[in-house]
Design a protein around this motif. Structure first.
Motif, short mmCIF file in Angstrom:
data_model
loop_
_atom_site.label_atom_id
_atom_site.label_comp_id
_atom_site.label_asym_id
_atom_site.label_seq_id
_atom_site.Cartn_x
_atom_site.Cartn_y
_atom_site.Cartn_z
N THR A 209 51.95 33.44 86.10
CA THR A 209 52.26 34.72 85.45
C THR A 209 53.74 35.03 85.51
O THR A 209 54.36 35.39 84.51
CB THR A 209 51.45 35.86 86.11
N PHE B 277 56.52 35.33 82.57
CA PHE B 277 57.37 36.52 82.44
C PHE B 277 58.84 36.11 82.40
O PHE B 277 59.64 36.65 81.64
CB PHE B 277 57.11 37.47 83.62
N TYR C 101 61.75 40.97 76.66
CA TYR C 101 60.86 42.01 77.22
C TYR C 101 61.52 43.37 77.06
O TYR C 101 62.68 43.58 77.39
CB TYR C 101 60.59 41.71 78.70
N SER D 84 62.19 46.90 78.23
CA SER D 84 62.14 47.52 79.55
C SER D 84 61.58 48.93 79.51
O SER D 84 61.52 49.59 80.53
CB SER D 84 63.53 47.51 80.18
N GLN E 130 58.57 49.42 78.81
CA GLN E 130 57.18 49.24 79.20
C GLN E 130 57.11 49.04 80.70
O GLN E 130 57.95 48.35 81.27
CB GLN E 130 56.60 47.98 78.53
N LEU F 31 55.98 47.33 84.07
CA LEU F 31 55.85 45.89 84.24
C LEU F 31 54.48 45.45 84.75
O LEU F 31 53.94 44.43 84.32
CB LEU F 31 56.94 45.39 85.20
N TYR G 174 51.77 44.83 82.25
CA TYR G 174 52.13 43.67 81.46
C TYR G 174 51.81 42.39 82.21
O TYR G 174 51.21 41.46 81.67
CB TYR G 174 53.63 43.73 81.13
N THR H 150 48.10 41.88 82.44
CA THR H 150 47.54 41.36 81.19
C THR H 150 47.64 39.85 81.15
O THR H 150 46.66 39.15 80.85
CB THR H 150 48.28 41.95 79.98
N ILE H 151 48.82 39.34 81.46
CA ILE H 151 49.00 37.88 81.47
C ILE H 151 48.06 37.26 82.49
O ILE H 151 47.36 36.27 82.21
CB ILE H 151 50.46 37.51 81.82
N GLN I 95 44.67 50.65 78.11
CA GLN I 95 45.46 49.52 78.60
C GLN I 95 44.56 48.33 78.94
O GLN I 95 44.91 47.18 78.67
CB GLN I 95 46.26 49.93 79.85
N SER J 290 44.58 44.66 77.33
CA SER J 290 44.75 43.47 78.19
C SER J 290 43.69 42.42 77.94
O SER J 290 43.97 41.23 77.89
CB SER J 290 44.70 43.88 79.67
#
Lengths: 149, 203
Positions: B71, B75, B82, B84, B86, B88, B91, B94-95, B170, B174
């Protein structure tokens, strides 16, 4: 919020392995360096090939004379480099000459292909080097857990 | 035990998940500007929470660590692009949840019980109450074990909801699920857990 929500929020958290953050940084660094090496190697090969393909055109431009024969230039290049005795290189040069000859207009094709290869090489170098933070420092602690990565 | 005051703060806490913390935003900007220590600080900040989220889904230390490393590697690759603004952690979660799902699909055992069979014994409107359950260590460990026995999608929703404190929207983004499906998964998961908690208590 019902009781099950409260219970689920209070579930015991799993213990985090010691040195996790350090092993992550080490992994990212290793992969970054590996990718750098691969991309630079590929960029170098493409760059050399591109220059090799462009060389006849550059020679023609610098000489001011129409470039007549790829084979004669390559043969002349070989003599200049004194590589005539090396059978393998001779075969490579001869093979390349016959390839460009079979494509018809050797000079135009070689210019286009050479330019494309050179652009690809430059793109590979710039794309990586222009924005990636540098991780080329060897001061990361190595944990036993990261050795299997 | 969560106090009443902490419960009232939960909506505020969830709202904060929609904005990155000021120091996080600065760190991301610095990391994008080639500051290696800033990236290291981001890893320090999010490695442990992310590990706990993924561990809730997979319950395997080695696989969890591998996914967390993957992950952060991903990233790292998208860091220049990316945004910023959002936060972190969602995010990264999600990954990680997508990686965990792929790993689960790859390693899925043949004898995994289909979700429909699990739900057969659970009425749509369960009247099983957990109000009588004492929130002691034994109950919590039992519940933790029962969560690990849930289908993967239910575990993922629970992990993202209660470990990552993400909203339904969210979580839906995801896991690439409709919001209503996320709510259904969570409701069914809690029903299953109530039933199994009851059975564990009687057994």
């Amino acid at each position: 919020m019902d009781k099950m929500d409260r219970l689920l929020r209070q579930l015991p958290s799993s213990s985090v392995p010691e040195g996790l953050a350090a092993s992550i940084r080490l992994t990212v660094r290793r992969r970054h360096l590996r990718r750098l090496v691969v991309r630079r190697s590929v960029a170098s090969v493409l760059g050399v090939l591109g220059l090799w393909m462009l060389w006849p055109a550059l020679a023609w431009l610098s000489s001011g004379e129409p470039y007549a024969s790829t084979a004669s230039w390559l043969a002349g290049g070989l003599d200049y480099l004194n590589y005539g005795s090396l059978e393998l290189i001779t075969r490579v040069w001869s093979g390349a000459a016959s390839l460009t000859g079979s494509l018809g207009s050797a000079l135009e094709i070689s210019v286009w292909v050479g330019a494309l290869l050179l652009c690809a090489a430059i793109f590979l170098l710039l794309d990586l080097g222009s924005w990636q933070p540098s991780l080329d420092r060897g001061d990361y602690p190595i944990s036993a857990r990261s050795l299997h990565v | 035990m969560i106090s009443a005051a902490a419960e009232t703060l939960l909506p505020f806490r969830r709202a904060c998940m929609n904005r990155p913390r000021p120091n996080e935003r600065a760190l991301i900007e610095q990391a994008r500007a080639h500051d290696e220590s800033a990236f290291a600080a981001l890893v320090e900040m999010h490695a442990a929470p992310l590990f706990r989220i993924v561990h809730r889904m997979l319950a395997d230390d080695m696989e969890t660590e591998a996914i967390v490393q993957e992950t952060f590697w991903r990233f790292w690759q998208v860091l220049p692009r990316y945004r910023s603004d959002q936060p972190l952690l969602p995010y990264l979660a999600t990954i990680a949840s997508n990686l965990a799902r792929d790993r689960h699909r790859r390693d899925r055992r043949i004898d995994d019980i289909p979700v429909d069979d699990l739900l057969e014994s659970v009425p749509l409107e369960s009247d099983i109450s957990v109000e009588q359950w004492v929130e002691d260590e034994s109950t919590m460990h039992t519940l933790s074990r029962l969560v690990q026995e849930l289908p993967f999608n239910y575990r993922a929703v629970i992990a993202l909801r209660y470990e990552a404190d993400m909203s339904y929207e969210q979580i839906a983004a995801s896991l690439s699920l409709p919001v209503n499906t996320v709510r259904t998964h969570l409701r069914r998961a809690k029903q299953l857990l109530r039933r199994r908690l009851e059975e564990a208590g009687n057994g």
